[in-house]
Every structure is written in structure tokens, then in C-alpha cells.
Design an enzyme around this catalytic site. Sequence first.
Site, short mmCIF file in Angstrom:
data_model
loop_
_atom_site.label_atom_id
_atom_site.label_comp_id
_atom_site.label_asym_id
_atom_site.label_seq_id
_atom_site.Cartn_x
_atom_site.Cartn_y
_atom_site.Cartn_z
N ASN A 141 1.07 -1.09 0.11
CA ASN A 141 0.33 -0.32 -0.03
C ASN A 141 1.22 1.29 0.17
OD1 ASN A 141 -1.32 2.78 0.47
ND2 ASN A 141 -3.46 0.67 1.24
N GLU A 192 -4.08 1.70 -2.83
CA GLU A 192 -3.65 3.48 -2.67
C GLU A 192 -2.82 3.91 -3.13
OE1 GLU A 192 -5.65 5.50 0.85
OE2 GLU A 192 -4.01 3.56 1.38
N ASP A 222 -4.45 -4.74 1.35
CA ASP A 222 -5.00 -4.19 2.63
C ASP A 222 -5.96 -4.73 2.78
OD1 ASP A 222 -5.01 -2.46 4.53
OD2 ASP A 222 -5.06 -0.70 3.18
N ASN A 279 -7.89 -4.02 5.41
CA ASN A 279 -7.85 -3.65 7.05
C ASN A 279 -8.86 -4.10 7.29
OD1 ASN A 279 -7.36 -0.54 6.25
ND2 ASN A 279 -8.39 -0.55 4.63
N ASP A 329 -2.35 -5.84 6.24
CA ASP A 329 -2.27 -6.72 5.26
C ASP A 329 -1.64 -7.41 4.81
OD1 ASP A 329 -1.29 -3.60 3.24
OD2 ASP A 329 -0.75 -3.40 5.70
N ASP A 336 2.65 4.70 4.77
CA ASP A 336 2.41 4.36 6.41
C ASP A 336 2.35 2.66 6.30
OD1 ASP A 336 0.26 4.15 4.96
OD2 ASP A 336 -0.87 5.99 6.65
N HIS A 337 1.95 2.53 5.49
CA HIS A 337 2.41 0.45 5.30
C HIS A 337 3.98 -0.09 4.62
CE1 HIS A 337 -2.40 -0.06 4.80
NE2 HIS A 337 -2.25 0.92 4.96
#
Length: 258
Positions: free
Chosen positions: A8, A35, A148, A150, A219, A248-249
Site C-alpha cells: 500500500n 492506494e 490491504d 483493513n 495487509d 504508512d504501510h
Amino acid sequence: MIKVASFNINGIKARLPRLLEWLAETRPSVACLQEIKTQDEGFPAAEFEKIGYHAIWHGQKGFNGVAILADGQAPVEVQRGLAGEPEDEHSRYLEADVFGIRVVCIYLPNGNPQPGPKFDYKLRWMERLRRRMAEIMAEDVPAVVIGDYNVIPEDKDTFSVKAMASDALMQPESRDAYRRLLNDGWTDAIDTFNPQGGVWTFWDYQAGAWQRDHGFRIDHALLSPELADRLVAAGVDKEYRGREKASDHAPVWVQLRD
């Protein structure tokens, strides 16, 4: 060996140098991106071609967006988007055949705030995903559904159960929907090699989460029975989260016998 990875990237234009750096240093056979946050015409395919990767992508202006890159081979698109809600225009699902396996790249809805329409959409999306995964399973093809999700599957997959208790990522309904995928016969590759948990793939930009290692695992790579038999290793490229202007991943990956 075939290495299938997921990242991501949280904005492909803003983090293109980091992405190219990761591809050059780890050289996955297949890289699934989430993303990308760009319309189709803005996708930097030429930059990947320079280093030997062919790409397909499903973009959206400013939000979402997924892509599949393959080293030296063009992915053959099978499907983009999930059936079941014709009005759903989010770019979150891309499926292709490459290197003799079915690769599905997903960016599952976050679902916050919950309760509410965003959480309801998340749960409907997960049910639509399950139906598509059942269709793939019925084809008896070696398949990986990676990206991802979530979803924090279990308490062992977060730095703090208390801190995440009200988050859509950890609600019983989210976890139940994820567990149903496993019960259908899919194998969680990262969990297979880390049964005690404590492995994170996401650290928020806020409150010094990276510096304090306050992360969680959202993930995932789910393998069909045909591909699970070929699983050699799985892991997280954690160090890339600590680099300058990082996503941030952190990337996740599975290594498979060819």
C-alpha cells in the site's frame, strides 16, 4: 521461486522514489499496489518499464486505486471491480493471470466511522469478495488474494487491543467476515509463519506510532489450496516503513515454488 508482494504505497506520485527503490532492492516477481491515488492516465507505467516491470492498473482520482506489476512478463487482466453493486465506482479490485498463477490485488474498505454507512459498505464488500474468491477456488487455479484488507484478524495482530477496540478494523463483524474466508479454505500466509503474532504491517503517522512500534497487521496474503502447497516463506519488509517519506504501510510478500 516466485515472489508475490503487496505494498500500500499511499500515493504513487508522492512515493515513486521509495517504490522504485523497493522494487530494485527486493525484486519481487509480482508487486501488487494499493492506494495509488491517481487516475488511469496519470499512472507512471513508463517508470516501471525502465526497470523491467509490466503493469496493469485501475485508477481513481485522489483516492483508492490498485495495480499489478510483473517482472519481465505482462499480466493478463481477468477482472477489475467486484460484481454485486453496479453503482460502486471505487477502484479497489484487480485480478490477473501471470507466471501461471491467479493474482488478485485488493484494497478493502476501511469502514470507519462505525457504525454507519461506511462500515455497512465494508461488510457488503467483504461478502462480494468472498463470492468472487469462491468462484476462483472453483476453478482449481493456484491463486493469491493479496493486499490491504483493513482487518486486524486477531488480538495478537495489534499492539493494543484497547486502543483499537472501537475501530472498524477490529469489529467482530469484520473479523468474522475474514474468518469465513479462511474457513472456505484460504491460507493466511503471514500468519502461517508467525503463529504467535506480533507482526505489524501498518504504523500510523500520528503520535509517534512508528518510533514506538505501535502498529498492527492489516495487509494479508491469502492462498488457495493449490498455491498453499507451494508456500516456502512469507514476511514483511518492515525497514521500508522507516525510510524518508515512507508509506504508512510496509510491504508484505510470499515466496512460492515455481
